[in-house]
Scaffold this motif. Structure first.
Motif, PDB file in Angstrom:
ATOM      1  N   ALA A  52       0.826  -1.203   0.000  1.00 55.73           N
ATOM      2  CA  ALA A  52       0.000   0.000   0.000  1.00 55.73           C
ATOM      3  C   ALA A  52       0.864   1.259   0.000  1.00 55.73           C
ATOM      4  N   SER A  53       1.966   1.232   0.760  1.00 56.14           N
ATOM      5  CA  SER A  53       2.845   2.396   0.837  1.00 56.14           C
ATOM      6  C   SER A  53       3.556   2.658  -0.483  1.00 56.14           C
ATOM      7  N   GLU A  54       3.803   1.592  -1.250  1.00 55.84           N
ATOM      8  CA  GLU A  54       4.526   1.726  -2.515  1.00 55.84           C
ATOM      9  C   GLU A  54       3.600   1.876  -3.719  1.00 55.84           C
ATOM     10  N   ALA A  55       2.293   1.754  -3.505  1.00 54.71           N
ATOM     11  CA  ALA A  55       1.347   1.809  -4.629  1.00 54.71           C
ATOM     12  C   ALA A  55       1.516   3.111  -5.417  1.00 54.71           C
ATOM     13  N   PRO A  56       1.347   3.029  -6.732  1.00 50.44           N
ATOM     14  CA  PRO A  56       0.950   1.867  -7.550  1.00 50.44           C
ATOM     15  C   PRO A  56       2.139   1.055  -8.075  1.00 50.44           C
ATOM     16  N   ARG A  57       3.313   1.311  -7.535  1.00 47.93           N
ATOM     17  CA  ARG A  57       4.515   0.627  -8.025  1.00 47.93           C
ATOM     18  C   ARG A  57       4.418  -0.884  -7.800  1.00 47.93           C
ATOM     19  N   VAL A  58       4.884  -1.650  -8.784  1.00 49.13           N
ATOM     20  CA  VAL A  58       5.009  -3.095  -8.625  1.00 49.13           C
ATOM     21  C   VAL A  58       6.299  -3.362  -7.856  1.00 49.13           C
ATOM     22  N   VAL A  59       6.173  -4.034  -6.721  1.00 45.46           N
ATOM     23  CA  VAL A  59       7.341  -4.357  -5.900  1.00 45.46           C
ATOM     24  C   VAL A  59       7.820  -5.743  -6.289  1.00 45.46           C
ATOM     25  N   SER A  60       9.078  -5.832  -6.677  1.00 52.26           N
ATOM     26  CA  SER A  60       9.608  -7.107  -7.171  1.00 52.26           C
ATOM     27  C   SER A  60       9.736  -8.127  -6.047  1.00 52.26           C
ATOM     28  N   LYS A  61       9.757  -9.387  -6.435  1.00 50.32           N
ATOM     29  CA  LYS A  61       9.905 -10.456  -5.442  1.00 50.32           C
ATOM     30  C   LYS A  61      11.218 -10.350  -4.676  1.00 50.32           C
ATOM     31  N   PRO A  62      12.358 -10.086  -5.333  1.00 47.82           N
ATOM     32  CA  PRO A  62      13.597  -9.935  -4.563  1.00 47.82           C
ATOM     33  C   PRO A  62      13.527  -8.813  -3.531  1.00 47.82           C
ATOM     34  N   GLU A  63      12.894  -7.693  -3.905  1.00 46.30           N
ATOM     35  CA  GLU A  63      12.767  -6.591  -2.943  1.00 46.30           C
ATOM     36  C   GLU A  63      11.863  -6.981  -1.782  1.00 46.30           C
ATOM     37  N   LEU A  64      10.779  -7.676  -2.068  1.00 45.96           N
ATOM     38  CA  LEU A  64       9.873  -8.116  -1.011  1.00 45.96           C
ATOM     39  C   LEU A  64      10.579  -9.077  -0.052  1.00 45.96           C
ATOM     40  N   HIS A  65      11.349  -9.989  -0.608  1.00 46.31           N
ATOM     41  CA  HIS A  65      12.095 -10.927   0.243  1.00 46.31           C
ATOM     42  C   HIS A  65      13.062 -10.164   1.149  1.00 46.31           C
ATOM     43  N   GLU A  66      13.774  -9.190   0.577  1.00 47.25           N
ATOM     44  CA  GLU A  66      14.773  -8.458   1.347  1.00 47.25           C
ATOM     45  C   GLU A  66      14.137  -7.605   2.433  1.00 47.25           C
ATOM     46  N   ARG A  67      12.989  -7.018   2.150  1.00 45.09           N
ATOM     47  CA  ARG A  67      12.361  -6.121   3.125  1.00 45.09           C
ATOM     48  C   ARG A  67      11.556  -6.873   4.186  1.00 45.09           C
ATOM     49  N   LEU A  68      11.030  -8.038   3.823  1.00 47.48           N
ATOM     50  CA  LEU A  68      10.245  -8.817   4.790  1.00 47.48           C
ATOM     51  C   LEU A  68      11.114  -9.774   5.605  1.00 47.48           C
ATOM     52  N   TRP A  69      12.145 -10.312   4.958  1.00 47.70           N
ATOM     53  CA  TRP A  69      13.034 -11.267   5.635  1.00 47.70           C
ATOM     54  C   TRP A  69      14.492 -10.851   5.419  1.00 47.70           C
ATOM     55  N   PRO A  70      14.893  -9.696   5.916  1.00 54.32           N
ATOM     56  CA  PRO A  70      16.249  -9.201   5.636  1.00 54.32           C
ATOM     57  C   PRO A  70      17.327 -10.167   6.126  1.00 54.32           C
ATOM     58  N   GLY A  71      18.244 -10.453   5.220  1.00 55.78           N
ATOM     59  CA  GLY A  71      19.373 -11.307   5.582  1.00 55.78           C
ATOM     60  C   GLY A  71      19.034 -12.766   5.771  1.00 55.78           C
ATOM     61  N   THR A  72      17.813 -13.152   5.397  1.00 57.63           N
ATOM     62  CA  THR A  72      17.380 -14.549   5.597  1.00 57.63           C
ATOM     63  C   THR A  72      16.854 -15.104   4.284  1.00 57.63           C
ATOM     64  N   PHE A  73      17.229 -16.328   3.949  1.00 51.59           N
ATOM     65  CA  PHE A  73      16.716 -16.953   2.733  1.00 51.59           C
ATOM     66  C   PHE A  73      15.402 -17.658   3.041  1.00 51.59           C
ATOM     67  N   VAL A  74      14.374 -17.345   2.268  1.00 49.92           N
ATOM     68  CA  VAL A  74      13.102 -18.067   2.338  1.00 49.92           C
ATOM     69  C   VAL A  74      12.663 -18.362   0.914  1.00 49.92           C
ATOM     70  N   SER A  75      11.882 -19.373   0.742  1.00 48.87           N
ATOM     71  CA  SER A  75      11.423 -19.752  -0.593  1.00 48.87           C
ATOM     72  C   SER A  75      10.275 -18.857  -1.037  1.00 48.87           C
ATOM     73  N   ASP A  76       9.995 -18.884  -2.342  1.00 48.79           N
ATOM     74  CA  ASP A  76       8.886 -18.106  -2.891  1.00 48.79           C
ATOM     75  C   ASP A  76       7.547 -18.548  -2.310  1.00 48.79           C
ATOM     76  N   SER A  77       7.482 -19.790  -1.849  1.00 46.14           N
ATOM     77  CA  SER A  77       6.212 -20.284  -1.302  1.00 46.14           C
ATOM     78  C   SER A  77       5.805 -19.507  -0.053  1.00 46.14           C
ATOM     79  N   SER A  78       6.771 -18.988   0.695  1.00 49.25           N
ATOM     80  CA  SER A  78       6.449 -18.187   1.881  1.00 49.25           C
ATOM     81  C   SER A  78       5.750 -16.899   1.470  1.00 49.25           C
ATOM     82  N   LEU A  79       6.258 -16.247   0.429  1.00 47.26           N
ATOM     83  CA  LEU A  79       5.634 -15.026  -0.079  1.00 47.26           C
ATOM     84  C   LEU A  79       4.264 -15.324  -0.675  1.00 47.26           C
TER      85      LEU A  79
END
Length: 234
Positions: A52-79
């Protein structure tokens, strides 16, 4: 600097944003549909607030992973699981008007028109004079031929300190300052303070204008001061 209530509500960490029937209060970590509180897991809430804060920009999956799970590897299934949770809670079932838009192989976006509390509360005031839009500020706005005037009208028939417009909250008052050629609202000469309403026709001597106000803001050219045809843009 002392933090005011308004500053707290409009800070990046606590701003209230609204989209469709929903509102997100980041400070209280609450999602509401109207007055009903909706429950999300912490990560799903973070994802929704981020989109919502970034709308209407499309937030990429790598950016979402980094901002939600910084420094941690998680699979796409978590997102993917968080997006499914959002769609279930938001009842996001209309493919023609989605809340969360999927951009395949790229990322996600909030597809709704997002409004912040600051945008909703901001009220703009301006004069339309000789085809130009002159922005008015809270407090005193002096209109006149003096270059120090807030609204500078270097035009014949305008006194050096012709009139003033005082804006205090929702109150907008016009007062003549003893000008030679007078100030009018409609066809009535201003003798005392006069309250202005959107669309009022104002005359500063022979110079005619219109007072306008809007909560949504000004999308066309604006100026705080004027001389001749000079123009600046917001």
């Amino acid at each position: 600097m002392k933090e005011t209530r308004e500053n707290r509500e409009n800070s990046p960490k606590s701003a209230v944003v609204r989209f469709g029937p929903f509102s997100i209060d980041a400070g209280q970590r609450r999602l509401l549909r109207g007055d009903v509180v909706l429950h999300l897991t912490p990560k799903a809430f973070d994802l929704l607030h981020l989109l919502a804060s970034e709308a209407p920009r499309v937030v990429s999956k790598p950016e979402l992973h980094e901002r939600l799970w910084p420094g941690t590897f998680v699979s796409d299934s978590s997102l993917t699981g968080l997006v499914k949770e959002l769609r279930r809670v938001l009842e996001d079932n209309d493919a023609d008007s989605p809340v969360i838009r999927t951009v395949h192989r790229v990322g996600y976006a909030c597809a709704q028109d997002v409004r912040s509390r600051r945008q909703e509360q901001r009220v703009w005031h301006w004069l339309v004079l000789r085809g130009r839009r002159l922005l008015l500020q809270q407090g005193e706005n002096v209109v006149g031929r003096d270059p120090a005037s807030d609204v500078w009208l270097d035009l014949p028939g305008v006194s050096r300190r012709h009139a003033r417009i005082v804006i205090e909250g929702s109150s907008v008052l016009l007062e003549d300052q003893g000008s030679k050629n007078g100030t009018t609202v409609g066809d009535v000469r201003v003798e005392t303070r006069v309250a202005l309403a959107d669309g009022d026709r104002i005359g500063f001597g022979s110079v005619a204008g219109v007072y306008r106000t809007a909560r949504a803001g000004m999308s066309t050219e604006t100026r705080g001061r004027s001389r001749g045809d000079d123009t600046t843009r917001d």
